[in-house]
Write a protein that holds these residues in place. Structure first.
Motif, PDB file in Angstrom:
ATOM      1  N   ASP A 104      -8.799   3.847 -12.413  1.00 41.34           N
ATOM      2  CA  ASP A 104      -8.172   3.559 -11.097  1.00 41.34           C
ATOM      3  C   ASP A 104      -8.147   2.248 -10.606  1.00 41.34           C
ATOM      4  O   ASP A 104      -7.993   1.879  -9.372  1.00 41.34           O
ATOM      5  CB  ASP A 104      -8.642   4.514  -9.967  1.00 41.34           C
ATOM      6  CG  ASP A 104     -10.275   4.341  -9.663  1.00 41.34           C
ATOM      7  OD1 ASP A 104     -10.819   3.145 -10.539  1.00 41.34           O
ATOM      8  OD2 ASP A 104     -10.802   4.810  -8.820  1.00 41.34           O
ATOM      9  N   SER A 130      -5.035   8.477  -6.765  1.00 39.16           N
ATOM     10  CA  SER A 130      -6.011   8.138  -5.640  1.00 39.16           C
ATOM     11  C   SER A 130      -7.257   7.668  -6.319  1.00 39.16           C
ATOM     12  O   SER A 130      -7.639   8.023  -7.393  1.00 39.16           O
ATOM     13  CB  SER A 130      -6.147   9.401  -4.935  1.00 39.16           C
ATOM     14  OG  SER A 130      -7.206  10.304  -5.685  1.00 39.16           O
ATOM     15  N   LYS A 131      -8.144   7.017  -5.522  1.00 37.68           N
ATOM     16  CA  LYS A 131      -9.446   6.160  -5.666  1.00 37.68           C
ATOM     17  C   LYS A 131     -10.329   7.275  -6.080  1.00 37.68           C
ATOM     18  O   LYS A 131     -10.511   8.378  -5.238  1.00 37.68           O
ATOM     19  CB  LYS A 131      -9.882   5.430  -4.473  1.00 37.68           C
ATOM     20  CG  LYS A 131      -8.674   4.142  -4.207  1.00 37.68           C
ATOM     21  CD  LYS A 131      -9.531   3.156  -3.390  1.00 37.68           C
ATOM     22  CE  LYS A 131      -8.644   2.056  -3.055  1.00 37.68           C
ATOM     23  NZ  LYS A 131      -9.223   0.976  -2.199  1.00 37.68           N
ATOM     24  N   LYS A 134     -10.269  11.516  -5.799  1.00 41.33           N
ATOM     25  CA  LYS A 134     -10.919  12.223  -4.804  1.00 41.33           C
ATOM     26  C   LYS A 134      -9.950  12.537  -3.684  1.00 41.33           C
ATOM     27  O   LYS A 134     -10.136  13.738  -3.010  1.00 41.33           O
ATOM     28  CB  LYS A 134     -11.872  11.189  -3.942  1.00 41.33           C
ATOM     29  CG  LYS A 134     -13.202  11.003  -4.610  1.00 41.33           C
ATOM     30  CD  LYS A 134     -14.041   9.964  -3.990  1.00 41.33           C
ATOM     31  CE  LYS A 134     -15.196   9.753  -4.690  1.00 41.33           C
ATOM     32  NZ  LYS A 134     -16.130   8.751  -3.862  1.00 41.33           N
ATOM     33  N   GLU A 136      -8.358  11.209  -1.494  1.00 44.93           N
ATOM     34  CA  GLU A 136      -8.459  10.656  -0.091  1.00 44.93           C
ATOM     35  C   GLU A 136      -7.745   9.304   0.251  1.00 44.93           C
ATOM     36  O   GLU A 136      -7.534   9.131   1.594  1.00 44.93           O
ATOM     37  CB  GLU A 136      -9.873  10.265   0.272  1.00 44.93           C
ATOM     38  CG  GLU A 136     -10.640  11.712   0.166  1.00 44.93           C
ATOM     39  CD  GLU A 136     -12.315  11.452  -0.006  1.00 44.93           C
ATOM     40  OE1 GLU A 136     -12.532  10.283   0.160  1.00 44.93           O
ATOM     41  OE2 GLU A 136     -13.181  12.504   0.342  1.00 44.93           O
ATOM     42  N   GLU A 137      -7.777   8.596  -0.727  1.00 46.17           N
ATOM     43  CA  GLU A 137      -6.971   7.162  -0.606  1.00 46.17           C
ATOM     44  C   GLU A 137      -6.212   6.763  -1.707  1.00 46.17           C
ATOM     45  O   GLU A 137      -6.662   7.140  -3.130  1.00 46.17           O
ATOM     46  CB  GLU A 137      -8.047   6.104  -0.107  1.00 46.17           C
ATOM     47  CG  GLU A 137      -7.838   4.697   0.075  1.00 46.17           C
ATOM     48  CD  GLU A 137      -8.659   3.896   0.303  1.00 46.17           C
ATOM     49  OE1 GLU A 137      -8.657   2.591   0.509  1.00 46.17           O
ATOM     50  OE2 GLU A 137     -10.039   4.188   0.351  1.00 46.17           O
ATOM     51  N   LEU A 138      -5.149   6.110  -1.491  1.00 45.02           N
ATOM     52  CA  LEU A 138      -4.262   5.662  -2.577  1.00 45.02           C
ATOM     53  C   LEU A 138      -5.070   4.729  -3.604  1.00 45.02           C
ATOM     54  O   LEU A 138      -5.527   3.591  -2.684  1.00 45.02           O
ATOM     55  CB  LEU A 138      -2.960   5.264  -2.079  1.00 45.02           C
ATOM     56  CG  LEU A 138      -1.892   6.161  -1.598  1.00 45.02           C
ATOM     57  CD1 LEU A 138      -0.541   5.436  -1.516  1.00 45.02           C
ATOM     58  CD2 LEU A 138      -1.725   7.381  -2.787  1.00 45.02           C
ATOM     59  N   SER A 139      -4.687   4.503  -4.819  1.00 43.16           N
ATOM     60  CA  SER A 139      -5.158   3.546  -5.685  1.00 43.16           C
ATOM     61  C   SER A 139      -4.257   2.182  -5.523  1.00 43.16           C
ATOM     62  O   SER A 139      -2.974   2.545  -5.221  1.00 43.16           O
ATOM     63  CB  SER A 139      -5.287   3.886  -6.991  1.00 43.16           C
ATOM     64  OG  SER A 139      -4.150   4.535  -7.442  1.00 43.16           O
ATOM     65  N   GLU A 140      -4.767   1.184  -6.154  1.00 43.02           N
ATOM     66  CA  GLU A 140      -3.642   0.015  -6.333  1.00 43.02           C
ATOM     67  C   GLU A 140      -2.710   0.362  -7.323  1.00 43.02           C
ATOM     68  O   GLU A 140      -2.761  -0.138  -8.392  1.00 43.02           O
ATOM     69  CB  GLU A 140      -4.375  -1.101  -6.451  1.00 43.02           C
ATOM     70  CG  GLU A 140      -5.538  -1.443  -5.363  1.00 43.02           C
ATOM     71  CD  GLU A 140      -4.775  -1.734  -4.055  1.00 43.02           C
ATOM     72  OE1 GLU A 140      -3.286  -2.186  -4.268  1.00 43.02           O
ATOM     73  OE2 GLU A 140      -5.099  -1.750  -2.985  1.00 43.02           O
ATOM     74  N   ASN A 161      -4.693  17.490  -0.102  1.00 43.79           N
ATOM     75  CA  ASN A 161      -4.569  16.504   0.903  1.00 43.79           C
ATOM     76  C   ASN A 161      -2.908  16.431   0.750  1.00 43.79           C
ATOM     77  O   ASN A 161      -2.520  15.533   0.129  1.00 43.79           O
ATOM     78  CB  ASN A 161      -5.191  15.268   1.116  1.00 43.79           C
ATOM     79  CG  ASN A 161      -5.060  14.361   2.134  1.00 43.79           C
ATOM     80  OD1 ASN A 161      -3.872  14.495   2.872  1.00 43.79           O
ATOM     81  ND2 ASN A 161      -5.944  13.565   2.453  1.00 43.79           N
ATOM     82  N   LEU A 164      -1.857  12.679   1.635  1.00 46.25           N
ATOM     83  CA  LEU A 164      -1.986  11.769   0.514  1.00 46.25           C
ATOM     84  C   LEU A 164      -1.057  12.106  -0.459  1.00 46.25           C
ATOM     85  O   LEU A 164      -0.374  10.914  -0.998  1.00 46.25           O
ATOM     86  CB  LEU A 164      -3.554  12.095  -0.106  1.00 46.25           C
ATOM     87  CG  LEU A 164      -4.068  11.175  -1.091  1.00 46.25           C
ATOM     88  CD1 LEU A 164      -3.250  11.568  -2.419  1.00 46.25           C
ATOM     89  CD2 LEU A 164      -3.967   9.546  -0.624  1.00 46.25           C
ATOM     90  N   TYR A 171       5.307   5.997  -2.106  1.00 46.20           N
ATOM     91  CA  TYR A 171       4.785   4.849  -2.707  1.00 46.20           C
ATOM     92  C   TYR A 171       5.326   4.673  -4.355  1.00 46.20           C
ATOM     93  O   TYR A 171       5.955   3.654  -4.796  1.00 46.20           O
ATOM     94  CB  TYR A 171       3.248   4.401  -2.968  1.00 46.20           C
ATOM     95  CG  TYR A 171       2.953   3.330  -3.153  1.00 46.20           C
ATOM     96  CD1 TYR A 171       2.629   2.104  -2.301  1.00 46.20           C
ATOM     97  CD2 TYR A 171       2.579   2.737  -4.411  1.00 46.20           C
ATOM     98  CE1 TYR A 171       2.208   0.879  -2.634  1.00 46.20           C
ATOM     99  CE2 TYR A 171       2.193   1.328  -4.962  1.00 46.20           C
ATOM    100  CZ  TYR A 171       2.018   0.342  -3.937  1.00 46.20           C
ATOM    101  OH  TYR A 171       1.607  -0.997  -4.306  1.00 46.20           O
TER     102      TYR A 171
END
Length: 427
Positions: A104, A130-131, A134, A136-140, A161, A164, A171
């Motif tokens: 990630d 996702s980081k 998980k 919960e949060e987008l990766s780079e 989610n 997400l 993106y």
């Protein structure tokens, strides 16, 4: 790059995108390129490659495999995974992000790319969107794409989610290809061991309904339509799933899907002996589902076949069925199993088309490659009639979960051509 020159004599070209499809020709390879095709070619100093019933196709590409490196090298390493893939005729393998740590970050992608340089098989990183997977949060994603990630997925982890998932699709709209996802509802699969049906009832095992796949698939198709994004469903296993994809495509949505090797070959009836090596996710389903998947490949609703190589240790598989881990090893026998079991249903040409061009298209890897003079490409040489038995094979993978014992295959890869080098396949 190896500067050796190779001359292949009397090989049948199997590549529908090539002007030489189904022709029997000599092929001259030099410096990673197809220098010439024709009859009675001569080349001073060239290494001669000849034999009976030789077939040549664009190099086979594996859609997803987990080499467990870094983190679980007791299951597989990049070296052993590459050896298994190359023996099976693959010239490139898309690698799952589900390692420890997860793929990630830019550095994780670079780790795989650096190890690919000296490998007989090209490693194609699939990065997590996702980081830490998980959800919960987008990766780079953009940074990883710049570092060499060819595609983005969530491994075998469900994305519960929806917000997400929507962000990931939005993106990814600016990136090539489609966002890849294995859709399933975790509440519906909780505790499930195999396909829900009469066989699961007979065996006394908790079932995994087709609804587990179709519920989140319908959600993700709606999100893809809302975001005007492309989505690709990994390992579609059910008739309901195929129907959803077909309906989405009829609406003009950018929705696609592939199928796993074993879902094309076997059904839940194969679990009579509680063979934990056939405990898979997605699970082996009914004969009706299997036939639907084959028909969907034929009519283009689904594209591409994944071996979905998931190595496991002895401890993870040789235990009670309900305690065993999901997944089977497959790379060394993927083509052979398909050719043996589906040669009449799918046909050799379609099988090779799936493993080469269709799999390349899904991950956006050398999609314009074809066997033509001047082309720079990887190749697989094989004999679709050669018979061999698994019990006589010295396994290259570290995996303890190949679902074969005394099994006679029809069809075998003989060599690969990758990065300008010829790699003969032998025991």
């Amino acid at each position: 790059m190896n500067q050796a020159t190779y001359l292949l004599k009397n090989v049948r070209i199997l590549d529908p995108s090539s002007p030489h499809h189904q022709e029997v020709l000599d092929v001259l390879l030099k410096e990673g390129k197809i220098a010439a095709l024709g009859n009675n070619l001569q080349a001073e100093g060239a290494q001669l490659i000849e034999g009976k019933n030789l077939h040549l196709s664009p190099g086979w590409v594996e859609l997803r495999a987990n080499f467990n490196d870094p983190g679980h090298e007791d299951r597989e390493t990049l070296k052993s995974g590459a050896a298994a893939a190359q023996w099976g005729g693959f010239t490139a393998v898309a690698l799952s992000p589900q390692t420890d740590p997860v793929v990630d970050t830019k550095s994780a992608v670079e780790y795989l790319r650096s190890h690919s340089r000296k490998s007989p098989v090209e490693f194609l990183p699939i990065a997590a969107f996702s980081k830490g997977l998980k959800g919960e949060e987008l990766s780079e994603m953009y940074d990883m794409r710049e570092a060499g990630a060819l595609a983005f997925s969530h491994g075998t982890k469900a994305v519960s989610n929806a917000a997400l998932m929507r962000l990931a699709l939005l993106y990814h709209r600016e990136l090539p290809g489609a966002l890849q996802v294995l859709s399933y509802d975790t509440a519906m699969t909780a505790g499930g061991q195999m396909h829900e049906g009469s066989k699961s009832t007979w065996l006394g095992l908790k079932g995994i309904p087709e609804l587990a796949e179709s519920l989140t698939m319908a959600r993700d198709i709606s999100l893809a339509e809302y975001t005007e994004s492309a989505i690709h469903f990994q390992g579609v296993s059910s008739k309901i799933g195929v129907d959803l994809i077909r309906q989405a495509q009829a609406k003009g949505l950018k929705v696609s899907g592939d199928v796993n090797l074993f879902n094309l070959v076997w059904t839940d009836e194969a679990l009579d002996q509680y063979d934990s090596n056939l405990k898979l996710y997605p699970p082996l389903r009914s004969e009706d589902d299997r036939q639907t998947l084959i028909a969907a490949l034929k009519d283009g609703t689904l594209k591409g076949i994944a071996s979905d190589h998931r190595p496991r240790t002895i401890e993870e598989k040789r235990c009670e069925f309900d305690l065993a881990q999901f997944g089977a090893a497959s790379l060394e026998a993927s083509f052979a199993l398909l050719n043996t079991e589906l040669g009449s249903e799918l046909g050799l040409e379609k099988i090779v088309q799936c493993l080469s061009h269709e799999n390349r298209e899904i991950i956006n890897y050398h999609i314009d490659s074809s066997i033509a003079e001047g082309g720079t490409m990887d190749l697989t040489l094989f004999d679709p009639e050669m018979e061999w038995n698994w019990k006589d094979h010295r396994k290259k993978s570290k995996a303890a979960n190949y679902p074969f014992t005394d099994y006679t295959f029809k069809g075998k890869a003989l060599a690969t051509y990758q990065k300008g080098q010829w790699h003969s396949i032998s025991e």
